[in-house]
Scaffold this motif. Structure first.
Motif, PDB file in Angstrom:
ATOM      1  N   GLY A   9       0.788  -1.226   0.000  1.00  0.00           N
ATOM      2  CA  GLY A   9       0.000   0.000   0.000  1.00  0.00           C
ATOM      3  C   GLY A   9       0.820   1.276   0.000  1.00  0.00           C
ATOM      4  N   ARG A  10       2.145   1.170  -0.051  1.00  0.00           N
ATOM      5  CA  ARG A  10       2.992   2.358  -0.086  1.00  0.00           C
ATOM      6  C   ARG A  10       3.677   2.489  -1.444  1.00  0.00           C
ATOM      7  N   LYS A  11       4.046   3.728  -1.795  1.00  0.00           N
ATOM      8  CA  LYS A  11       4.738   3.981  -3.053  1.00  0.00           C
ATOM      9  C   LYS A  11       6.097   3.272  -3.055  1.00  0.00           C
ATOM     10  N   ILE A  12       6.555   2.970  -4.263  1.00  0.00           N
ATOM     11  CA  ILE A  12       7.809   2.236  -4.405  1.00  0.00           C
ATOM     12  C   ILE A  12       8.953   3.217  -4.629  1.00  0.00           C
ATOM     13  N   GLY A  13       9.934   3.163  -3.740  1.00  0.00           N
ATOM     14  CA  GLY A  13      11.152   3.949  -3.870  1.00  0.00           C
ATOM     15  C   GLY A  13      12.359   3.037  -3.907  1.00  0.00           C
ATOM     16  N   VAL A  14      13.392   3.448  -4.630  1.00  0.00           N
ATOM     17  CA  VAL A  14      14.619   2.658  -4.725  1.00  0.00           C
ATOM     18  C   VAL A  14      15.800   3.564  -4.383  1.00  0.00           C
ATOM     19  N   PHE A  15      16.647   3.100  -3.490  1.00  0.00           N
ATOM     20  CA  PHE A  15      17.858   3.832  -3.105  1.00  0.00           C
ATOM     21  C   PHE A  15      19.051   3.061  -3.653  1.00  0.00           C
ATOM     22  N   VAL A  16      19.909   3.748  -4.425  1.00  0.00           N
ATOM     23  CA  VAL A  16      20.988   3.091  -5.157  1.00  0.00           C
ATOM     24  C   VAL A  16      22.347   3.664  -4.757  1.00  0.00           C
ATOM     25  N   LEU A  17      23.290   2.762  -4.444  1.00  0.00           N
ATOM     26  CA  LEU A  17      24.679   3.118  -4.191  1.00  0.00           C
ATOM     27  C   LEU A  17      25.570   2.538  -5.277  1.00  0.00           C
ATOM     28  N   HIS A  18      26.545   3.301  -5.702  1.00  0.00           N
ATOM     29  CA  HIS A  18      27.463   2.884  -6.767  1.00  0.00           C
ATOM     30  C   HIS A  18      28.581   2.009  -6.211  1.00  0.00           C
ATOM     31  N   GLY A  19      29.466   1.554  -7.095  1.00  0.00           N
ATOM     32  CA  GLY A  19      30.615   0.760  -6.690  1.00  0.00           C
ATOM     33  C   GLY A  19      31.790   1.635  -6.275  1.00  0.00           C
ATOM     34  N   GLY A  20      32.863   1.008  -5.830  1.00  0.00           N
ATOM     35  CA  GLY A  20      34.029   1.728  -5.333  1.00  0.00           C
ATOM     36  C   GLY A  20      34.730   2.532  -6.406  1.00  0.00           C
ATOM     37  N   GLY A  21      35.197   3.702  -6.032  1.00  0.00           N
ATOM     38  CA  GLY A  21      35.984   4.528  -6.936  1.00  0.00           C
ATOM     39  C   GLY A  21      35.188   5.399  -7.878  1.00  0.00           C
ATOM     40  N   GLY A  22      33.854   5.251  -7.908  1.00  0.00           N
ATOM     41  CA  GLY A  22      33.031   6.038  -8.816  1.00  0.00           C
ATOM     42  C   GLY A  22      32.230   7.091  -8.076  1.00  0.00           C
ATOM     43  N   ASP A  23      31.102   7.451  -8.630  1.00  0.00           N
ATOM     44  CA  ASP A  23      30.154   8.322  -7.947  1.00  0.00           C
ATOM     45  C   ASP A  23      28.763   8.009  -8.479  1.00  0.00           C
ATOM     46  N   HIS A  24      27.761   8.743  -8.011  1.00  0.00           N
ATOM     47  CA  HIS A  24      26.376   8.392  -8.334  1.00  0.00           C
ATOM     48  C   HIS A  24      26.063   8.469  -9.819  1.00  0.00           C
ATOM     49  N   ARG A  25      26.876   9.202 -10.586  1.00  0.00           N
ATOM     50  CA  ARG A  25      26.594   9.342 -12.016  1.00  0.00           C
ATOM     51  C   ARG A  25      26.700   8.012 -12.761  1.00  0.00           C
ATOM     52  N   SER A  26      27.466   7.067 -12.203  1.00  0.00           N
ATOM     53  CA  SER A  26      27.595   5.761 -12.859  1.00  0.00           C
ATOM     54  C   SER A  26      26.296   4.971 -12.809  1.00  0.00           C
ATOM     55  N   LYS A  27      25.342   5.383 -11.980  1.00  0.00           N
ATOM     56  CA  LYS A  27      24.059   4.692 -11.869  1.00  0.00           C
ATOM     57  C   LYS A  27      22.924   5.475 -12.527  1.00  0.00           C
ATOM     58  N   ASP A  28      23.289   6.447 -13.360  1.00  0.00           N
ATOM     59  CA  ASP A  28      22.262   7.251 -14.038  1.00  0.00           C
ATOM     60  C   ASP A  28      21.400   6.394 -14.971  1.00  0.00           C
ATOM     61  N   LYS A  29      22.023   5.547 -15.772  1.00  0.00           N
ATOM     62  CA  LYS A  29      21.247   4.723 -16.712  1.00  0.00           C
ATOM     63  C   LYS A  29      20.354   3.737 -15.972  1.00  0.00           C
ATOM     64  N   LEU A  30      20.871   3.159 -14.893  1.00  0.00           N
ATOM     65  CA  LEU A  30      20.056   2.240 -14.101  1.00  0.00           C
ATOM     66  C   LEU A  30      18.862   2.979 -13.505  1.00  0.00           C
ATOM     67  N   ALA A  31      19.100   4.168 -12.948  1.00  0.00           N
ATOM     68  CA  ALA A  31      18.014   4.942 -12.341  1.00  0.00           C
ATOM     69  C   ALA A  31      16.958   5.305 -13.370  1.00  0.00           C
ATOM     70  N   ARG A  32      17.390   5.650 -14.582  1.00  0.00           N
ATOM     71  CA  ARG A  32      16.428   6.018 -15.626  1.00  0.00           C
ATOM     72  C   ARG A  32      15.641   4.808 -16.122  1.00  0.00           C
ATOM     73  N   LEU A  33      16.237   3.623 -16.068  1.00  0.00           N
ATOM     74  CA  LEU A  33      15.478   2.411 -16.382  1.00  0.00           C
ATOM     75  C   LEU A  33      14.395   2.170 -15.334  1.00  0.00           C
ATOM     76  N   LEU A  34      14.783   2.243 -14.080  1.00  0.00           N
ATOM     77  CA  LEU A  34      13.837   1.978 -12.996  1.00  0.00           C
ATOM     78  C   LEU A  34      12.691   2.986 -12.987  1.00  0.00           C
TER      79      LEU A  34
END
Length: 455
Positions: free
Chosen positions: A89-114
């Protein structure tokens, strides 16, 4: 080609059986063949795009009497009614952490898919200090190891840069087989760098909690968390510290630090105040294994070409942070964490009871919390790539799954091997333009909507 039934396969079947979902729930597949991955990928990529709004979130938190600057992104449908509501009954949220040595921009494509295909609200976060905050592009200038011998420093606070007189350059060869020569910036005691390295685990925890509290608030959202690679142990740490985290979306994510150190046979034994600089050697660690999987021993016959590819790959990644402070949590560096806690306590002039409480907090980061009134570890859906160096079928069935089963209470856990892909799961390969990511995201969606994460 299907793998033969072995003892490890029987072990997986046993763990699946004892953790079988209730009748009527979505049931995870035992594995996904390459053909199924290609088909699922094509289905997802052919879905209409949901118009999105994506905004950067640069914010400052206060932790351990220091100010920390953090960066991330928030993705959600322009039409908020497109955010789906899960079985609880609650909205779906996803919290994403990247791998070592990178930053959140490496998960941009994944976030846009989700968000763009399924409508989930997604937040991504860079580890403290990893995002370059002194220009609009956030690209790091130069290299992790500069020609003059100075090293790249995190930007924990853009108003208080870490200067080169705050550290000594140290080379360590105690883990040569895995990492080669490790080049480190070891902070001098009493410097801001030293205090930041000591306080880093708490800053990580508080930053992630702040971001989820603001963007995915309890009562409105259920949060499903994903941490790729190094992000894995931190995502697991957060599962019991954020009330509305209800499930782990796994793909090539390291488990709790004490489990991961058993999986790879290494624990972190270097000082907490030493920041590791990622040179070409990290690229070589993965490239060598992937070449072996693709070509066998004959890969050594073209080692010069392979090394040129490694160096070219390294050159394309120097705009990202390419350093790492997370090893004590990632690889269960208990002594390092205790020392970091005591250094922080000394800096804050804590009394004996406060110091021991802080030591307990630090020691708990690489493992699950337990005891009366503690939130249990929520359900977990693990998946691994076919040619992963560390996240192997044998390792999960012999080490990871049994260690989760030994927890009290034991969480629901399922492992789905993907018969394609590498550790960098979004890397393109024939018939898979976004690697495993589309099929992986479809499985996550089906699991959430099918009630897999319902207790």
């Amino acid at each position: 080609m299907p793998r033969p039934m072995t003892l490890t396969t029987l072990l997986v079947s046993f763990f699946v059986l004892i953790l079988q979902p209730l009748e009527g729930q979505w049931t995870p597949p035992s594995r996904l063949s390459r053909q199924e991955i290609v088909q699922d990928s094509q289905k997802v990529l052919a879905m209409p795009d949901i118009p999105l709004k994506a905004r950067e979130d640069i914010f400052r938190i206060r932790a351990l009497e220091m100010d920390w600057d953090i960066g991330g992104m928030v993705y959600e449908p322009e039409d908020a009614s497109k955010i789906p509501v899960g079985p609880d009954g609650r909205k779906i949220g996803v919290f994403v952490l990247h791998g070592g040595g990178g930053d959140h921009r490496s998960k941009d494509k994944l976030a846009r898919l989700l968000s763009g295909k399924f409508g989930f609200k997604v937040t991504t976060m860079s580890y403290p200090g990893y995002l370059y905050l002194l220009n609009a592009s956030h690209d790091w200038p130069g290299e992790p190891v500069n020609p003059d011998g100075t090293l790249r420093m995190p930007i924990w606070n853009k108003d208080q840069p870490i200067t080169h007189d705050q550290y000594e350059v140290v080379e360590d060869q105690s883990m040569m087989d895995r990492y080669g020569t490790v080049i480190m910036a070891c902070a001098k005691k009493g410097t801001d760098f030293y205090h930041r390295m000591a306080g880093y685990p708490v800053a990580f925890e508080e930053a992630a909690k702040d971001m989820m509290r603001r963007h995915l608030p309890e009562g409105e959202y259920s949060i499903y968390i994903h941490g790729h690679s190094t992000g894995g142990p931190f995502s697991f740490m957060l599962t019991q510290r954020v009330p509305n985290v209800v499930g782990v979306l796994g793909m090539e994510n390291s488990p709790f630090g004490y489990i991961y150190s058993q999986l790879i046979g290494y624990s972190w034994n270097l000082p907490f105040n030493c920041l590791v600089e990622f040179t070409w050697r990290l690229s070589a660690m993965y490239a060598g294994y992937e070449a072996l999987q693709n070509e066998g021993g004959s890969a050594l016959m073209h080692l010069p070409r392979l090394m040129e590819q490694v160096l070219e790959n390294y050159e394309t990644t120097t705009a990202r942070a390419r350093f790492k402070a997370e090893y004590p949590v990632h690889l269960n560096g208990s002594e390092s964490l205790i020392a970091a806690a005591r250094a922080t306590a000394e800096h804050l002039s804590l009394n004996e009871k406060e110091t021991e409480d802080l030591v307990h907090r630090y020691r708990s980061y690489p493992r699950e919390l337990s005891g009366k009134g503690v939130k249990p570890v929520p359900p977990i859906l693990f998946s691994i790539a076919e040619k992963s160096k560390d996240h192997t079928f044998e390792g999960y069935t012999k080490i990871v799954l049994p260690m989760f089963a030994a927890m009290d209470p034991a969480p629901k856990v399922h492992l789905v091997p993907f018969e394609a892909g590498v550790h960098s799961y979004s890397r393109a390969e024939p018939d898979l333009p976004m690697g495993l990511a589309p099929a992986m995201v479809k499985m996550w969606h089906d699991a959430i909507m099918g009630g897999y994460f319902e207790e």
